[in-house]
Scaffold this motif. Structure first.
Motif, PDB file in Angstrom:
ATOM      1  N   ILE A 126       0.818  -1.214   0.000  1.00 37.65           N
ATOM      2  CA  ILE A 126       0.000   0.000   0.000  1.00 37.65           C
ATOM      3  C   ILE A 126       0.857   1.272   0.000  1.00 37.65           C
ATOM      4  N   THR A 127       2.175   1.121   0.132  1.00 38.50           N
ATOM      5  CA  THR A 127       2.987   2.335   0.185  1.00 38.50           C
ATOM      6  C   THR A 127       3.327   2.837  -1.215  1.00 38.50           C
ATOM      7  N   SER A 128       3.544   4.118  -1.298  1.00 44.66           N
ATOM      8  CA  SER A 128       3.853   4.732  -2.581  1.00 44.66           C
ATOM      9  C   SER A 128       5.213   4.249  -3.083  1.00 44.66           C
ATOM     10  N   VAL A 129       5.236   3.869  -4.345  1.00 47.66           N
ATOM     11  CA  VAL A 129       6.483   3.372  -4.936  1.00 47.66           C
ATOM     12  C   VAL A 129       7.573   4.445  -4.895  1.00 47.66           C
ATOM     13  N   VAL A 130       7.190   5.679  -5.146  1.00 51.07           N
ATOM     14  CA  VAL A 130       8.178   6.756  -5.209  1.00 51.07           C
ATOM     15  C   VAL A 130       8.859   6.952  -3.856  1.00 51.07           C
ATOM     16  N   ALA A 131       8.032   7.010  -2.801  1.00 50.19           N
ATOM     17  CA  ALA A 131       8.600   7.248  -1.479  1.00 50.19           C
ATOM     18  C   ALA A 131       9.399   6.037  -1.000  1.00 50.19           C
ATOM     19  N   LEU A 134      12.766   5.803  -2.504  1.00 48.73           N
ATOM     20  CA  LEU A 134      13.749   6.697  -1.875  1.00 48.73           C
ATOM     21  C   LEU A 134      14.458   5.969  -0.740  1.00 48.73           C
ATOM     22  N   SER A 264       7.116   2.160 -12.767  1.00 50.35           N
ATOM     23  CA  SER A 264       7.411   3.172 -11.743  1.00 50.35           C
ATOM     24  C   SER A 264       8.693   2.889 -10.985  1.00 50.35           C
TER      25      SER A 264
ATOM     26  N   ASN B 210      -1.326   7.414  -4.473  1.00 50.90           N
ATOM     27  CA  ASN B 210      -0.011   6.948  -4.901  1.00 50.90           C
ATOM     28  C   ASN B 210       0.283   7.210  -6.368  1.00 50.90           C
ATOM     29  N   PHE B 212       1.539   8.651  -9.736  1.00 57.44           N
ATOM     30  CA  PHE B 212       2.752   9.435  -9.879  1.00 57.44           C
ATOM     31  C   PHE B 212       3.005   9.863 -11.319  1.00 57.44           C
ATOM     32  N   GLN B 228       3.115  13.066  -4.426  1.00 60.99           N
ATOM     33  CA  GLN B 228       4.068  12.123  -5.030  1.00 60.99           C
ATOM     34  C   GLN B 228       4.996  12.867  -5.974  1.00 60.99           C
ATOM     35  N   LEU B 231       7.468  15.163  -4.244  1.00 59.61           N
ATOM     36  CA  LEU B 231       8.590  14.471  -3.625  1.00 59.61           C
ATOM     37  C   LEU B 231       9.819  14.479  -4.538  1.00 59.61           C
ATOM     38  N   VAL B 232       9.610  14.540  -5.837  1.00 58.22           N
ATOM     39  CA  VAL B 232      10.737  14.456  -6.769  1.00 58.22           C
ATOM     40  C   VAL B 232      11.666  15.665  -6.675  1.00 58.22           C
ATOM     41  N   VAL B 252       4.952  11.270   3.082  1.00 59.18           N
ATOM     42  CA  VAL B 252       4.130  10.725   2.001  1.00 59.18           C
ATOM     43  C   VAL B 252       3.524   9.375   2.380  1.00 59.18           C
TER      44      VAL B 252
ATOM     45  N   GLN C  93      13.925  16.784 -17.274  1.00 57.60           N
ATOM     46  CA  GLN C  93      12.552  16.948 -16.806  1.00 57.60           C
ATOM     47  C   GLN C  93      11.875  18.150 -17.469  1.00 57.60           C
TER      48      GLN C  93
END
Lengths: 330, 278, 450
Positions: A126-131, A134, A264, B210, B212, B228, B231-232, B252, C93
């Motif tokens: 359930i956690t965001s892939v982006v975070a 990191l 992602s 979530n 992105f 999201q 965060l970048v 996040v 970007q």
């Protein structure tokens, strides 16, 4: 135009029911039509054009030719990405499924604390892939990373992880004095690192599905088997596995398609590098669209995605044909 | 209990605990690192527990130059709330119609819906992008982040299964009482499928929270971007200040984690159900 | 229903696909209107408030400094111009965002880019030609002022695929430079910087020290990248581009450069960096030479564990060719909007590259000033005389620098070079094979982008 009174009551009711039903589905039909179906058609049309930063012209099958011509640069890129995609599937799907199955079976047997374990295992999903990426980037760090410290404890030298283009088989081989060449050096360590993240992220999802599958297996079958004197291993091999096979097959198909289409985590962790060793097909398509080839990125990228879709569908059909038959639908 | 059974039980728990520790460790590492000093976060060998808790790190990360955390959070919340609500409405209506209404073209339409699941998003990304930006003129807007997600085939599929399990007798009884589809749906069917509604809402909310790639592509101003995407730039700004980066990642992840822990039953059962049905 | 839907979809998209993305485009690469019309646009007088958006890549402390300077411009320009800066990430970007914005028709009035990206944008017909602005009697630069800007900086903004017209203006400029630890150089018994690559290699080899455990603890060189490679090709008498569709580095000069690097890796007198950690080795005093961007000066200094006497100097040569180097960095392009807005961006560019501002920005950011007269600036003078001598050393190399070609597809060429270097560095391929692959890929890219 006939007056309403000329319709008999039944026909009027049917008409009203139809109108009501159509009104019910209308919002969904419009949205799905505009944002799913229409773009699907459009993607195909786009693959027949020369279209980069601007639309230039209709190009027939030129883009398909460019991607599939073995002498061309695009073919090389595409095949390389296809290779990465295959390695990635091999690195993630079997491991995920094996671990998830083990966890699910153990969880199913030992009831105490099952709910709590399930909650923890499902958490990454359930956690965001982006975070989360990191956090993993930090753990994979070549200089201060936790992973290098951990493998250092057992005497393995520090690695570059996400920045390492060298093949893992080659690296292991040369540690034992065996020099491997070419494709035999295997997937890059960077791809392995991305795979570690992927396994972590999806294992809970598969565990939950396996658990649900197990719960569906009739408990009486186990009782009967035990009464007949069957051992735990026999029960697992003869009863659990066959009865779970539809679920296993379903997870396999889902996980394979999912792994082939992964984007992602690769985008965030490596952006396709180092040396394109983690650039799978979706990443290549994305780069073709958005980062390179302003001349014909949309046309080429659309053609690549269509070829890729055909490959994914072919693999799924293959799975159904070859494995689907062995599934036991009790 | 015989010792062998005890040993087997202990082994099982050992496997499960080890697995759980590995799974949860990144979360632990993220949160503890976010409270370490800069030097301690960079120290090698790593420090597993902060010697001094630097709670001010969170403030520092929150107020980091050029970030608009509060704004991004509000954006994400708004976008997720509206698209979840919208999805619920469109999915309930369509799912109900597919499950309990009879109309010409029903099966064909449902088949088309299901087929769209197989169209990979890579293929439709560009056409969708061109459609949204060029033909609808929604580049860098909220609606670009909301409208495409107002319908979800997956949700329709899930809810349809539930509506189909509502007993026919109830509908017959309602019809005798003179209730049409709208009233039956509102006062009988919906309350019955409440758990499924919660599952659908949670899964959609999570997906929206979530998401992105799409918002990254269709927005350009920090003012309308979700967290999201926010965060970048934050991660490139904070660079190697890992204690701050981890604080940002915690911002996040934490809200979803809290929601998940409160409502985990709905999440897990929702996924499990789709698993079996598929 | 399905048929209807399909029909709807197909028609809608046939219509969509056949509409050109921009009414101003066509087969002609010329993105500009006629000269007389442009002259009028560039010569107008700004009246009333104009707000323009600028997409930029300045982050962290630099963003703060940059935005403060923009504030200063906004409050002092006296023409009602307000520049609104928007940070959009790094060059890649911004480029992704621009591709989207071009499809959507919502590009900002000004955008930071590298030259080959501007060449792509110009294909969509959205870039404003700057020659009329530069030459405008009313709003342009005086001949003296233009001459004051370094020629290589102007030259890199001429686009061969668009009739050599100026389509962008210098914004942030860096140079590929050679860095040397002078203390270490002296310790090794040398009194001068290497003049030739052979000398350079010998000195680097000598710097290598092996510790008791057999691991190398001191190295000769680090920082081989695409720019260092191209600088090496130039100083060995080669060229970057042979023709519009053929790169020039595929020959002997490029091979020599890669072979030298190959020896350096195999004999382990080169440090193989993990990211930017070669800066730490340099700061520890364990690295003799490093090639890298001149703008990295603050990071090098920040990595010093002890005071190190260091300097920057030009690239070694093959003994006969003159010392050259590669310059790179960001430019700003003006997009087609209204004459007022276009002029507003130009006014900002003019102001920002003026001697006073460019000097101030150089002190702040470590980028190179774009004008010679910036050297007269007291603050910059003091900065370069004292804390940042290396800044002046780098600046001295500007006249000998050349930019990579401002053509479409050049990014893929740079990627191909980088790939070749990485293959040599990781001992995956021999220099000749990796160079051959890079050359083929580079030429393919140039052809595809014609």
């Amino acid at each position: 135009m006939p007056a309403p009174s000329r319709l008999d009551a039944r026909r009027r009711r049917i008409l009203f029911e139809h109108i009501e039903a159509y009104l019910f589905v209308l919002p969904a039909v419009i949205l799905v039509g505009v944002f799913d179906v229409l773009p699907g058609f459009a993607a195909f049309l786009m693959s027949l054009t020369r279209w980069g930063i601007i639309y230039e012209r209709f190009a027939g099958l030129d883009n398909y030719r460019a991607v599939l011509d073995p002498a061309g640069a695009r073919f090389e890129q595409f095949m390389n990405s296809l290779g990465v995609t295959v390695w990635y599937v091999l690195l993630t799907v079997p491991i995920e499924m094996f671990l998830a199955l083990v966890i699910a079976v153990v969880l199913y047997q030992g009831t105490s604390g099952r709910g709590a374990y399930r909650v923890v295992y499902f958490m990454p999903y359930i956690t965001s892939v982006v975070a989360a990426a990191l956090v993993f980037e930090w753990m994979f760090d070549a200089n201060f990373g936790l992973l290098n410290w951990a493998i250092g404890l057992v005497g393995i030298p520090a690695q570059e992880w996400l920045r390492e283009p060298d093949g893992v088989f080659g690296m292991i081989g040369s540690a034992f004095g065996l020099e491997l060449q070419g494709w035999m050096t295997g997937p890059s360590l960077a791809l392995v690192a991305v795979s570690i993240f992927t396994v972590w992220h999806f294992i809970g999802f598969q565990t939950v599905i396996f658990l649900a599958g197990l719960t569906n297996v009739d408990r009486e079958l186990y009782e009967a088997a035990r009464i007949d004197g069957a051992g735990e291993r026999q029960i697992f091999l003869r009863i659990t596995l066959p009865l779970l096979s539809p679920t296993i097959f379903f997870v396999l198909v889902l996980a394979t398609v999912g792994a082939m289409r992964s984007f992602s985590q690769i985008f965030v962790l490596t952006n396709g590098g180092p040396l394109d060793t983690t650039r799978n097909v979706p990443m290549l398509i994305f780069q073709t669209f958005f980062e390179r080839t302003a001349v014909n990125g949309i046309g080429l990228g659309a053609a690549m995605s269509f070829i890729f879709v055909l490959i994914v569908v072919a693999i799924t059909i293959f799975q159904f044909r070859v494995l689907g038959r062995r599934v036991f639908y009790g | 209990m015989p010792p062998r059974v005890l040993a087997a039980g202990a082994l099982k728990h050992l496997i499960l605990v080890a697995g759980a520790v590995l799974t949860a460790f990144p979360f632990y590492w993220m949160v503890t690192t976010s409270f370490k000093s800069f030097a301690e976060a960079q120290s090698y060998p790593p420090v597993l527990w902060p010697t001094v808790w630097h709670f001010e790190n969170w403030q520092q990360a929150w107020e980091f130059p050029t970030t608009l955390w509060a704004r991004s959070f509000a954006n994400t919340l708004g976008i997720a709330a509206v698209s979840t609500l919208g999805t619920l409405v469109t999915a309930v209506l369509a799912a109900y119609a597919f499950a309990r209404m009879r109309f010409r073209g029903r099966n064909v339409l449902f088949a088309i819906f299901l087929l769209t699941i197989f169209i990979p998003s890579e293929a439709t990304l560009i056409p969708n992008f061109v459609l949204i930006t060029k033909y609808l003129g929604w580049y860098n807007t909220y609606q670009a982040q909301i409208v495409p997600f107002l319908a979800s085939v997956f949700s329709i599929f899930l809810l349809r299964q539930f509506f189909m399990s509502v007993p026919q007798e109830l509908q017959d009884a309602a019809r005798i009482d003179g209730a049409g589809h709208v009233r039956f749906l509102w006062s009988v069917a919906l309350p019955l499928v409440r758990p499924a509604l919660i599952t659908v809402a949670l899964l959609n909310f999570l997906a929206s929270w979530n998401s992105f790639l799409w918002p990254l592509l269709v927005t350009s101003s920090p003012e309308i971007r979700p967290i999201q995407v926010a965060l970048v730039p934050f991660s490139s700004e904070a660079g190697t200040q890992y204690h701050l980066l981890m604080a940002g990642a915690t911002f996040v992840i934490l809200p979803t984690l809290v929601v998940y822990l409160i409502a985990q039953r709905y999440f897990i059962e929702g996924v499990a159900r789709t698993g079996i049905r598929g | 229903m399905r048929k209807l839907l399909a029909l709807f979809a197909v028609t809608a998209f046939l219509v969509a696909a056949c509409t050109p993305a921009s009414p101003t485009t066509g087969a002609s690469p010329a993105p500009q209107a006629t000269a007389t019309e442009q002259a009028t646009d560039a010569d107008i007088t700004l009246s009333g408030p104009v707000q323009v958006t600028l997409w930029h890549n300045q982050s962290g402390a630099l963003a703060k400094g940059f935005e403060e300077m923009i504030k200063e411009f906004n409050s002092s320009n006296g023409k009602g111009v307000t520049v609104k800066p928007e940070f959009q990430g790094n060059y890649t970007q911004i480029y992704q965002k621009m591709l989207g914005a071009i499809q959507a028709g919502t590009v900002p009035e000004g955008v930071v880019a590298v030259e080959n990206q501007v060449a792509d944008y110009a294909r969509a017909g959205i870039i404003v030609e700057m020659d009329p602005y530069i030459n405008s009697k009313k709003n342009g630069l005086s001949p003296e002022s233009l001459k004051d800007i370094y020629q290589p900086y102007i030259d890199s903004n001429r686009y061969p695929q668009y009739g050599d017209r100026i389509l962008s203006f210098p914004f942030i400029k860096s140079l590929e430079v050679m860095m040397v630890n002078e203390d270490l150089l002296k310790e090794l018994g040398y009194s001068a910087h290497p003049k030739t690559w052979a000398e350079f290699e010998e000195m680097s080899r000598k710097a290598k020290v092996v510790g008791a455990d057999g691991k190398v603890t001191r190295w000769g060189w680090a920082g081989m990248g695409s720019e260092a490679f191209l600088a090496g090709v130039l100083t060995r008498g080669g060229s970057i581009l042979k023709s519009p569709t053929e790169v020039g580095f595929g020959g002997a000069e490029g091979l020599e450069m890669l072979q030298m690097y190959d020896r350096c890796i195999k004999e382990e007198f080169c440090y193989v960096p993990k990211g930017f950690d070669w800066q730490d080795r340099f700061g520890e005093g364990n690295l003799l030479f490093a090639t890298g961007t001149s703008t990295g000066r603050p990071f090098i200094k920040a990595a010093f564990k002890k005071p190190i006497n260091w300097s920057l100097f030009g690239m070694p040569t093959n003994g006969t060719a003159p010392s050259r180097t590669i310059q790179f960095g960001g430019v700003i392009a003006i997009t087609r909007s209204t004459p007022e807005k276009q002029l507003a961006v130009w006014e900002f560019l003019k102001w920002f590259t003026d001697a006073k501002q460019t000097a101030k920005w150089s002190v702040l950011s470590s980028y190179m000033p774009v004008r010679a007269s910036a050297l007269e600036d007291a603050a910059l003078k003091a900065h370069w005389a004292g804390p940042d001598v290396q800044g002046a050393q780098a600046f001295a190399l500007v006249p000998t620098s050349a930019a990579g070609p401002s053509i479409r597809g050049w990014q893929e060429v740079r990627d191909a070079i980088f790939e070749a270097i990485t293959k040599v560095q990781t001992k995956k391929e021999a220099p000749d094979t990796s160079l051959a692959t890079a050359t083929r890929k580079a030429n393919d890219s140039l052809k595809e982008n014609q």
